[in-house]
Design a protein around this motif. Sequence first.
Motif, PDB file in Angstrom:
ATOM      1  N   LEU A  43       0.836  -1.196   0.000  1.00  0.00           N
ATOM      2  CA  LEU A  43       0.000   0.000   0.000  1.00  0.00           C
ATOM      3  C   LEU A  43       0.872   1.248   0.000  1.00  0.00           C
ATOM      4  CD1 LEU A  43      -2.623  -0.972   2.759  1.00  0.00           C
ATOM      5  CD2 LEU A  43      -3.117  -0.713   0.312  1.00  0.00           C
ATOM      6  N   ASP A  44       0.315   2.327  -0.525  1.00  0.00           N
ATOM      7  CA  ASP A  44       1.009   3.611  -0.429  1.00  0.00           C
ATOM      8  C   ASP A  44       1.107   4.050   1.026  1.00  0.00           C
ATOM      9  OD1 ASP A  44       1.206   3.733  -3.181  1.00  0.00           O
ATOM     10  OD2 ASP A  44      -0.556   5.030  -3.426  1.00  0.00           O
ATOM     11  N   GLY A  45       2.051   4.955   1.287  1.00  0.00           N
ATOM     12  CA  GLY A  45       2.141   5.556   2.609  1.00  0.00           C
ATOM     13  C   GLY A  45       0.973   6.487   2.856  1.00  0.00           C
ATOM     14  N   MET A  46       0.765   6.830   4.103  1.00  0.00           N
ATOM     15  CA  MET A  46      -0.322   7.731   4.488  1.00  0.00           C
ATOM     16  C   MET A  46       0.206   9.167   4.554  1.00  0.00           C
ATOM     17  SD  MET A  46      -2.179   5.379   7.399  1.00  0.00           S
ATOM     18  CE  MET A  46      -0.626   4.933   8.178  1.00  0.00           C
ATOM     19  N   ALA A  94       9.217   7.921  -4.508  1.00  0.00           N
ATOM     20  CA  ALA A  94       8.755   7.079  -5.612  1.00  0.00           C
ATOM     21  C   ALA A  94       8.942   5.604  -5.279  1.00  0.00           C
ATOM     22  CB  ALA A  94       9.505   7.432  -6.887  1.00  0.00           C
ATOM     23  N   GLY A  95       8.053   4.770  -5.833  1.00  0.00           N
ATOM     24  CA  GLY A  95       8.179   3.339  -5.613  1.00  0.00           C
ATOM     25  C   GLY A  95       7.013   2.597  -6.233  1.00  0.00           C
ATOM     26  N   THR A  96       7.080   1.275  -6.193  1.00  0.00           N
ATOM     27  CA  THR A  96       5.918   0.492  -6.576  1.00  0.00           C
ATOM     28  C   THR A  96       4.724   0.956  -5.745  1.00  0.00           C
ATOM     29  OG1 THR A  96       7.382  -1.409  -6.970  1.00  0.00           O
ATOM     30  CG2 THR A  96       5.013  -1.842  -6.812  1.00  0.00           C
ATOM     31  N   TRP A  97       5.043   1.289  -4.507  1.00  0.00           N
ATOM     32  CA  TRP A  97       4.085   1.927  -3.611  1.00  0.00           C
ATOM     33  C   TRP A  97       4.685   3.251  -3.160  1.00  0.00           C
ATOM     34  CZ3 TRP A  97      -0.428  -0.161  -4.132  1.00  0.00           C
ATOM     35  CH2 TRP A  97      -0.505  -1.515  -4.485  1.00  0.00           C
ATOM     36  N   ARG A  98       3.947   4.316  -3.382  1.00  0.00           N
ATOM     37  CA  ARG A  98       4.450   5.678  -3.138  1.00  0.00           C
ATOM     38  C   ARG A  98       4.440   6.017  -1.652  1.00  0.00           C
ATOM     39  NH1 ARG A  98       1.316   9.266  -2.053  1.00  0.00           N
ATOM     40  NH2 ARG A  98      -0.474   8.444  -3.219  1.00  0.00           N
ATOM     41  N   GLY A  99       5.442   6.780  -1.218  1.00  0.00           N
ATOM     42  CA  GLY A  99       5.470   7.276   0.144  1.00  0.00           C
ATOM     43  C   GLY A  99       4.383   8.306   0.383  1.00  0.00           C
ATOM     44  N   GLY A 100       3.966   8.437   1.646  1.00  0.00           N
ATOM     45  CA  GLY A 100       2.956   9.428   1.998  1.00  0.00           C
ATOM     46  C   GLY A 100       3.481  10.843   1.866  1.00  0.00           C
ATOM     47  N   LEU A 101       2.576  11.771   1.586  1.00  0.00           N
ATOM     48  CA  LEU A 101       2.967  13.170   1.383  1.00  0.00           C
ATOM     49  C   LEU A 101       3.086  13.910   2.718  1.00  0.00           C
ATOM     50  CD1 LEU A 101       1.999  12.328  -1.477  1.00  0.00           C
ATOM     51  CD2 LEU A 101       1.032  14.625  -1.719  1.00  0.00           C
ATOM     52  N   GLY A 102       4.005  14.870   2.739  1.00  0.00           N
ATOM     53  CA  GLY A 102       4.052  15.830   3.822  1.00  0.00           C
ATOM     54  C   GLY A 102       3.020  16.919   3.567  1.00  0.00           C
ATOM     55  N   GLN A 103       3.143  18.021   4.262  1.00  0.00           N
ATOM     56  CA  GLN A 103       2.215  19.129   4.063  1.00  0.00           C
ATOM     57  C   GLN A 103       2.975  20.451   4.131  1.00  0.00           C
ATOM     58  OE1 GLN A 103      -0.607  19.634   7.402  1.00  0.00           O
ATOM     59  NE2 GLN A 103       0.528  18.061   8.505  1.00  0.00           N
ATOM     60  N   VAL A 104       2.340  21.490   3.618  1.00  0.00           N
ATOM     61  CA  VAL A 104       2.893  22.846   3.674  1.00  0.00           C
ATOM     62  C   VAL A 104       1.985  23.673   4.566  1.00  0.00           C
ATOM     63  CG1 VAL A 104       3.549  24.899   2.362  1.00  0.00           C
ATOM     64  CG2 VAL A 104       3.846  22.625   1.353  1.00  0.00           C
ATOM     65  N   ILE A 105       2.591  24.328   5.555  1.00  0.00           N
ATOM     66  CA  ILE A 105       1.842  25.131   6.519  1.00  0.00           C
ATOM     67  C   ILE A 105       2.433  26.542   6.545  1.00  0.00           C
ATOM     68  CG2 ILE A 105       1.120  25.339   8.932  1.00  0.00           C
ATOM     69  CD1 ILE A 105       1.639  22.299   9.161  1.00  0.00           C
ATOM     70  N   GLU A 106       1.576  27.545   6.409  1.00  0.00           N
ATOM     71  CA  GLU A 106       2.027  28.935   6.380  1.00  0.00           C
ATOM     72  C   GLU A 106       1.346  29.705   7.514  1.00  0.00           C
ATOM     73  OE1 GLU A 106       2.311  32.600   3.118  1.00  0.00           O
ATOM     74  OE2 GLU A 106       2.050  30.514   2.464  1.00  0.00           O
ATOM     75  N   ILE A 107       2.158  30.309   8.389  1.00  0.00           N
ATOM     76  CA  ILE A 107       1.669  30.937   9.622  1.00  0.00           C
ATOM     77  C   ILE A 107       2.154  32.381   9.705  1.00  0.00           C
ATOM     78  CG2 ILE A 107       1.726  30.823  12.150  1.00  0.00           C
ATOM     79  CD1 ILE A 107       2.452  27.820  11.813  1.00  0.00           C
TER      80      ILE A 107
END
Length: 548
Positions: A395-398, A435-448
């Motif tokens: 499965l892909d990452g979360m 990248a991969g057969t199963w993709r890693g989970g995404l990070g996020q962008v936070i602007e404060i």
Amino acid sequence: MSMSSIDLQIMWNRLIAVVEEQATTLIRTAFSTSVREAGDLSAGLFDRQGRMMAQAVTGTPGHVNAMAESVTHFTREIGAQNIFEGDVFITNDPWKGTGHLHDITVVTPVFRKGVHIGFFACTAHVVDIGGRGFGPDAGEVYEEGLLIPITKFAEKGQVSSLLVQMIRANVRTPDQTVGDMYSLAACNEAGNRRLQDMMDEFSIDDLDMLSDFIIDSSRKATLNAIAKVPSGSYDSTMTVDGYEAPVHMQVRLTIEGDRLLADFDGTSGMSKFGVNCPEVYTRAYACYALKCAIAPDVPNNTGSLEPFHITAPEGCILAARRPAPVSVRHVLGHLVPDVVLGALHQAMGGTVPAEGASALWNIQISARPSDPDSNLPGREVLMFNSGGTGARPTLDGMSATAFPSGVSTMSVEVTEQVGPITVWRKDLREGSGGAGTWRGGLGQVIEIEPRHGYDLFFNAMFDRIDNPARGRDGGGCGGNGRVELADGTKLRGKGRQKIASGQRLVLSLPGGGGYGDPARRDPELVRADLAAGYITPEQARNDYGLED
């Protein structure tokens, strides 16, 4: 009364409901947003020997597994002769609690018909405990805040007014901090009421037989699970950012039949700053990683934790000696599972995920008036933020998910309500999953941005900036983290820094590593990722060979 194993199993299941209600009470009554919104807590029931019988599902492994050790410190230091009905015990000692001063552990003895039969215990993170504030810049634990030794918050139902006065005099948020302590005590009391109801229903007056059944059954099941892992020695190393210098983490996992030892010999020595990790916290997360992979279906208690033997040489960064600064011990502690699972992958291929962002990107913000002569009040704001998890074998990452800590991200609405800040952006970070057969989970962008009339001073405690999460079995690395101003000015990944009125802080959280050869990823999944904005057209072409 003679009880069958079925009776005991039913009561065991009921205990899970009891401790869940215990934890829910803490969430509903806590003052700190880190508890109410993020679930940064633990709750559990212990027998009179201090052995953990049951833990709430709500909570973090670092709190729960460290608390499993801490109750024995209470029983030893308080002494059986000094335990009375109506007592409430407390500490935030990093070496006898859960690793840093911001975690307060409260233990309440349980009595039935005048006889001491066990304990309820709980832990929660408070936003402020004095000192420098939640950040890594201190040189000793004494600078990091108020240390409460193991003592009585209440004796025979009478709260210690002197202790409360001392706490109020040493923290920036006295109402909130002391309020959380009362919430912790209320949490244990709620558990006690439900336990007494259960014991009435089953007509029992002690927990001894039930505790032995739970712990012996769990120990046996865990030993059987370990015995199924191929025997051998497996080594793993990982380099992470650290503070003043990169940190080398090293573990040797030795499995012989049903015996398992994880030894962190070879790991870097202690830091001058507060990224050091007491060994109790290292053990907590190493046990969590091993248990997740080897015995995930065995309930968590003293019996299921005992078979995992974790050692680290005293004085290394994962077994810091008192009085080392340890305020942000979670940064390295949350990375411990990655290096442990790296070793276990050699024995159990196709089981464990790739490396992830892992360490929470917590940010402690002190909002102060730009004009010191103004009447604007100062505020303390704590945000929990998560990057991406590593891809899994099938499965892909979360994305933007806290693993291994398991806490929730605080909502923007709640965060803005407790402090004078505006969160302008909180998006998944395109292209940050490995990248991969199963993709890693995404990070996020936070602007404060600070609101009008305020400057922000924030304590950075971030990792995976210079050393991204690595992929597994041919998978690519996750995206590096970044800390900067909106104009592109680069900021440090650790330490106290200022965001002046009119400036914006931009956090780009790291992504998880990929799993398997990217060339084997289903082209339809690549197209779906591209359409969703999870990957860039360049990644689709260069990493996955997608031309259309």
